[in-house]
Design an enzyme around this catalytic site. Structure first.
Site, PDB file in Angstrom:
ATOM      1  N   GLU A 232       0.821  -1.221   0.000  1.00 35.94           N
ATOM      2  CA  GLU A 232       0.000   0.000   0.000  1.00 35.94           C
ATOM      3  C   GLU A 232       0.843   1.253   0.000  1.00 35.94           C
ATOM      4  O   GLU A 232       0.488   2.241  -0.668  1.00 35.94           O
ATOM      5  CB  GLU A 232      -0.931  -0.012   1.221  1.00 35.94           C
ATOM      6  CG  GLU A 232      -2.026   1.050   1.189  1.00 35.94           C
ATOM      7  CD  GLU A 232      -1.569   2.427   1.673  1.00 35.94           C
ATOM      8  OE1 GLU A 232      -2.265   3.420   1.391  1.00 35.94           O
ATOM      9  OE2 GLU A 232      -0.516   2.502   2.357  1.00 35.94           O
ATOM     10  N   ASP A 252      -7.840   2.240   6.884  1.00 34.51           N
ATOM     11  CA  ASP A 252      -6.565   2.948   6.875  1.00 34.51           C
ATOM     12  C   ASP A 252      -6.702   4.186   7.744  1.00 34.51           C
ATOM     13  O   ASP A 252      -7.810   4.552   8.142  1.00 34.51           O
ATOM     14  CB  ASP A 252      -6.176   3.323   5.438  1.00 34.51           C
ATOM     15  CG  ASP A 252      -4.676   3.323   5.209  1.00 34.51           C
ATOM     16  OD1 ASP A 252      -3.934   3.651   6.163  1.00 34.51           O
ATOM     17  OD2 ASP A 252      -4.235   3.014   4.084  1.00 34.51           O
TER      18      ASP A 252
END
Length: 356
Positions: A232, A252
């Protein structure tokens, strides 16, 4: 449909906060800079086994836990990336200092003075100190003013070496991974201070959700994949999505700043990141879930930010994406949030998977 934010009276799901913090402490101390999965995946397997779950992998070493749903008409994915920012060894100076190349959005000013660990290809580990090459105000005129970047920052090994050859004799080579000491602290009044709250606090929330489901003998509404990618921080963690997934919800961090309503105590739902808006309908549903679960929440638009959810969309996958998580101070540095934010995030996760 327009939702009006209400003040929460209580959160619907009582979360084991001790487990949340203990889980975070365990995984944050396992090094996993971008692309380095050797130590983290066995820990994920151990944690999953505690709840009777098996971990599978794709060819990128992304870890998955499959949860059977009550309704098999669709499959959803919840992603919490386990990669962190870090570095690799770029070159070795004649005096034995290591020069670095960053993995993800490293802030070198924040790294100054930190302890790091070098992971060699043959499994050895060495610690070192991150320092500016003009390392002392007593020696260098530009010690305070020299810009901190990958051309001015070095790692001084905690070994008696003074040449490149001596460093090579330790087994250290170009391309070896470098992880940073997280320095995790949890205060008595609930503040979590640590590197890599992004995104290991989200991983802890996913496992706290899993614990709640297993202890209450509950199934998700729909077939659910829990995904833990390793790319990511450089933009490709969510680019591969297993067949049949129609929704990708990225857990997140949220951001805290002048433009944002997110804070260290609530959960932030991201309406748009640096590249694109998140799905209209799915984001509206998350807002409704937050209301029903009694979450303290905010809806924000993040500028210098992206998640695996929109990475999945950009890669051409036929799915909806959304994102939410705990807001942090000092992102990509020594970050801080509060246990209340992790609790709100886990409650929203449960509301989503149970489709309340």
């Amino acid at each position: 449909m327009i939702y009006k934010k209400k003040e929460p009276v209580y959160m619907k799901f009582p979360i084991d906060e001790k487990y949340l913090i203990d889980c975070f402490r365990e995984i944050v101390n396992v090094p996993s800079p971008v692309g380095y999965y050797a130590q983290m995946n066995p820990v994920l397997e151990k944690m999953a086994a505690e709840f009777g779950c098996e971990v599978t992998y794709d060819h990128k070493s992304t870890a998955y836990i499959h949860l059977e749903g009550e309704d098999h008409s669709k499959k959803v994915l919840i992603g919490a990336h386990v990669d962190t920012i870090g570095c690799v060894v770029r070159t070795i100076d004649k005096n034995g200092w290591l020069r670095l190349r960053n993995l993800g959005g490293v802030n070198y000013s924040s790294l100054e003075g930190e302890t790091v660990t070098i992971h060699t290809r043959d499994g050895r580990e060495y610690t070192g100190l991150v320092a500016c090459q003009s390392h002392s105000v007593h020696v260098f005129d530009d010690a305070r003013t020299l810009e901190r970047n990958e051309n001015t920052m070095v790692v001084m090994l905690d070994e008696k070496v003074s040449s490149k050859e001596e460093v090579n004799q330790l087994g250290i080579r170009h391309g070896d991974f470098v992880s940073v000491d997280p320095r995790c602290q949890f205060t008595k009044n609930g503040y979590l201070k640590s590197r890599f709250i992004d995104d290991k606090a989200a991983v802890a929330c996913v496992f706290a959700m899993l614990k709640y489901l297993k202890e209450k003998n509950l199934k998700p509404k729909f077939d659910t994949l829990l995904a833990f990618p390793y790319g990511e921080e450089i933009g490709f963690g969510g680019t591969y999505v297993p067949e049949g997934v129609s929704e990708y919800v990225a857990i997140d961090i949220g951001l805290i700043g002048p433009d944002y309503d997110g804070n260290e105590y609530n959960v932030a739902i991201c309406a748009k990141d640096a590249s694109a808006p998140y799905d209209w309908d799915l984001t509206n549903r998350l807002i409704a879930y937050a209301e029903k679960a009694g979450c303290d929440y905010a809806v924000d638009v993040f500028y210098r930010y992206g998640t695996d959810g929109n990475a999945a969309v950009r890669a051409g996958n036929n799915l909806r994406s959304a994102a939410f998580g705990m807001p942090v101070l000092c992102s990509h540095g020594m970050e801080r949030t509060h246990i209340s934010s992790l609790n709100n995030t886990t409650n929203l996760l449960l509301a989503y998977v149970l489709d309340i």
